[in-house]
Design a protein around this motif. Structure first.
Motif, short mmCIF file in Angstrom:
data_model
loop_
_atom_site.label_atom_id
_atom_site.label_comp_id
_atom_site.label_asym_id
_atom_site.label_seq_id
_atom_site.Cartn_x
_atom_site.Cartn_y
_atom_site.Cartn_z
N LYS A 371 -19.72 -14.27 13.98
CA LYS A 371 -19.92 -12.98 13.08
C LYS A 371 -21.21 -12.00 13.06
CE LYS A 371 -19.14 -13.18 7.87
NZ LYS A 371 -20.61 -13.46 7.33
N GLN A 372 -21.76 -11.50 12.82
CA GLN A 372 -22.48 -10.37 12.77
C GLN A 372 -22.82 -10.74 10.72
OE1 GLN A 372 -21.36 -6.28 14.03
NE2 GLN A 372 -21.03 -6.99 15.37
N SER A 374 -23.88 -8.25 9.13
CA SER A 374 -23.46 -7.85 7.33
C SER A 374 -21.99 -7.48 7.73
CB SER A 374 -23.75 -6.13 8.79
OG SER A 374 -22.92 -5.74 9.70
N GLU A 375 -21.06 -8.21 8.31
CA GLU A 375 -19.41 -8.71 7.87
C GLU A 375 -18.97 -9.37 7.30
OE1 GLU A 375 -16.81 -7.80 12.45
OE2 GLU A 375 -18.47 -9.99 11.99
N SER A 376 -18.25 -9.38 6.32
CA SER A 376 -17.51 -10.26 5.68
C SER A 376 -17.04 -10.72 5.83
CB SER A 376 -16.83 -8.99 4.34
OG SER A 376 -15.59 -8.60 5.25
N ASP A 379 -13.94 -9.14 7.20
CA ASP A 379 -13.49 -7.76 8.42
C ASP A 379 -14.02 -8.52 9.72
OD1 ASP A 379 -13.62 -5.69 6.40
OD2 ASP A 379 -15.68 -5.55 6.41
N TYR A 380 -14.34 -9.71 9.72
CA TYR A 380 -15.49 -10.54 10.68
C TYR A 380 -13.60 -11.15 11.33
CZ TYR A 380 -16.10 -14.51 13.80
OH TYR A 380 -16.44 -15.60 14.87
N ARG A 383 -11.99 -8.23 13.32
CA ARG A 383 -11.91 -7.85 14.17
C ARG A 383 -11.57 -8.84 15.60
NH1 ARG A 383 -17.23 -8.88 16.80
NH2 ARG A 383 -17.77 -10.25 15.19
N GLU A 425 -10.72 -4.46 1.81
CA GLU A 425 -10.68 -5.97 1.66
C GLU A 425 -9.77 -6.12 0.43
OE1 GLU A 425 -14.22 -8.87 0.83
OE2 GLU A 425 -14.63 -7.77 2.44
#
Length: 554
Positions: A371-372, A374-376, A379-380, A383, A425
């Motif tokens: 997980k980055q 900036s990611e929720s 979104d993670y 992805r 989202e």
């Protein structure tokens, strides 16, 4: 319905020099698959293709072809990247191009040098062509932690996997190659519009032409397969099928009973298939599992009937099976580790007990799947669903069936998924957008609460424990050392496996009353061990596949 190995040369003279290797590939494929599946060679002066499971409806020539379904008549054009679920290839003189769909629903492996370019939906024929096997050590930690080969890995370290949503080109004159992502038609500034999404969904479905006599819809008690009843099954009068345990029919909220209700309302014929029965000889079933899927995923239990479901569908005249895999939304999850667990891309670090399995510290090419900042979490999850679940897990599961039927996943069409990247989202969370669409046609009908009523590890203990114990015991300590795995650890858990009973029914019932949030906290605090039975199964698959590939080149 078929698998392909394709070999292309710059000229006929070079092709002739590979005569003995071509014959070896043919002999291996004929021995492996020829008794049950039709084999067809398609060739010209500079190419050689062999199709396993051939039938006249396939669109295949020496230099052009595809497997799956495509909604375009221009697919031979190098600049056309059509919608659908497919892998395609096309050659013009000195240039050849292979193309994957948006999620790489069909895995394609390739290798090239100055003599040839080859691609295949099977890895072993490429190894046979190379006449040697270079075991890819990177797959070991991945298979142990996730039960898959991992991100972009193959059994042989020299073989490449075509990434999702890409095309690869090779030039026989310059020996140059290039790989590029296929560009989306929707700009980054696109704003999501629900009505447009519905129109896109309808348009995407309208491009699929199906025969009710040769197609069946896999209807679960879940969300997406219900959505496809409205858009495909009902308009084409396609019969439905649901599988589950016989015991689950007693539960009115089970997959089977919810699916029966949906089919009745939709006036569609429905049938049930009971799983985990008529298993036959486990040794034969396990070998067939490795034969048809090349050991790319550890879901052996789904085929414990000896591929009876899929042979039965084929023998009854079914050519196409509709599935409802999607990428519109994900469940509410508490943390990154749980997100990976749901997707099926667990890392070694996600399990406490896996540190003791390996002789030395293991490295996984896993940075892309973390997980980055900036990611929720939503979104993670979306992805890694696109990057891992679909092209690595789901593609491997489809591959197991493709000698028997064609798998159609309409919700994975390119334009639909390109636009779904912009779903906000609040609609993506807990698959609200799919539920919202279902409410239009099936208002008030609940979803299955008890999705299968069985636990994987209990079923492994019941069906495969003795087999795994016997087979693991046949290997030498050095076989485990060669994988970087501690033989002492494996011997200890193998010896103790017979003393590990399946989870007691009362405890299972008690666990069913534990709220999901508490279960997520349990995992988030790292109280998480990979069950020994699953660990041993994964080690066994790796060892057996090494044997199988070495035997193919001997």
């Amino acid at each position: 319905m078929a698998k392909l190995f394709s070999l292309h040369f710059s000229n006929s003279h070079t092709k002739e020099s590979y005569h003995s290797q071509i014959k070896k590939i043919f002999d291996w494929i004929a021995l492996e698959f020829g008794q049950e599946h039709r084999i067809q060679v398609i060739e010209d002066s500079s190419s050689w293709n062999i199709v396993v499971g051939y039938n006249e409806s396939l669109r295949m020539e020496s230099n052009f072809g595809y497997l799956g379904f495509i909604s375009s008549n221009e697919w031979k054009n190098f600049s056309d990247f059509p919608d659908g679920n497919y892998f395609l290839y096309r050659r013009e003189k000195e240039k050849i191009q292979i193309v994957s769909d948006y999620v790489a629903s069909r895995s394609v492996w390739y290798y090239f040098n100055k003599d040839f370019f080859c691609f295949s939906t099977m890895q072993i024929p490429i190894v046979v062509l190379l006449n040697s096997f270079k075991f890819n050590e990177k797959i070991v930690p991945w298979f142990i932690s996730s039960g898959t080969l991992g991100l972009n890995n193959s059994w042989d370290s020299r073989i490449n996997l075509l990434s999702r949503n890409t095309f690869f080109e090779y030039n026989f004159l310059t020996y140059k190659s290039k790989i590029e992502n296929i560009k989306s038609e929707f700009p980054l500034s696109t704003k999501f519009d629900f009505k447009y999404f519905l129109d896109l969904l309808s348009d995407s479905m309208s491009n699929i032409k199906l025969s009710s006599k040769k197609t069946i819809h896999l209807l679960s008690g879940g969300i997406e397969s219900r959505l496809l009843v409205s858009y495909l099954a009902k308009p084409f009068s396609i019969p439905t099928i649901t599988w589950g345990t016989k015991e689950s029919e007693k539960d009115r909220n089970s997959e089977i009973n919810i699916a029966k209700k949906i089919s009745l309302i939709s006036n569609l014929p429905h049938r049930t298939h009971h799983i985990f029965k008529n298993q036959g000889n486990i040794d034969e079933i396990f070998n067939e599992y490795l034969k048809y899927g090349e050991g790319r995923v550890d879901h052996v239990l789904g085929y414990i009937d000896g591929f009876g479901i899929w042979r039965g569908l084929r023998d009854s005249g079914v050519d196409f099976v509709i599935r409802g895999d999607q990428s519109f939304g994900r469940k509410t999850l508490k943390n990154e580790v749980l997100a990976r667990k749901v997707i099926g891309c667990e890392l070694v670090e996600d399990y406490n007990n896996l540190k003791s399995v390996f002789i030395s510290k293991t490295l996984q090419n896993s940075d892309l799947l973390k997980k980055q900042e900036s990611e929720s979490l939503v979104d993670y999850s979306k992805r890694i669903g696109l990057q891992f679940r679909h092209p690595i897990v789901n593609a491997a599961l489809s591959d197991l069936k493709l000698m028997f039927v064609e798998i159609i996943n309409p919700l994975l069409n390119r334009r639909l998924l390109e636009y779904s990247e912009f779903i906000p989202e609040n609609l993506s969370l807990n698959k609200k957008i799919s539920k919202k669409i279902n409410e239009i046609n099936f208002k008030g009908i609940s979803y299955a609460k008890n999705r299968d009523g069985v636990k994987v590890d209990d079923l492994l203990m019941i069906n495969l424990k003795d087999f795994i114990y016997e087979e693991i015991s046949k290997f030498q300590d050095q076989d485990f050392v060669d994988l970087g795995i501690s033989p002492v650890y494996i011997r200890n858990i193998t010896a103790n496996i017979n003393s590990t009973p399946p989870e007691k029914r009362g405890f299972k019932k008690l666990k069913s009353f534990i709220p999901k949030k508490l279960k997520q906290i349990f995992y988030s605090n790292n109280f998480n061990n990979l069950p020994n039975i699953r660990l041993l199964l994964r080690v066994l698959i790796i060892l057996k596949m090494k044997e199988r590939i070495n035997a193919a080149i001997s």
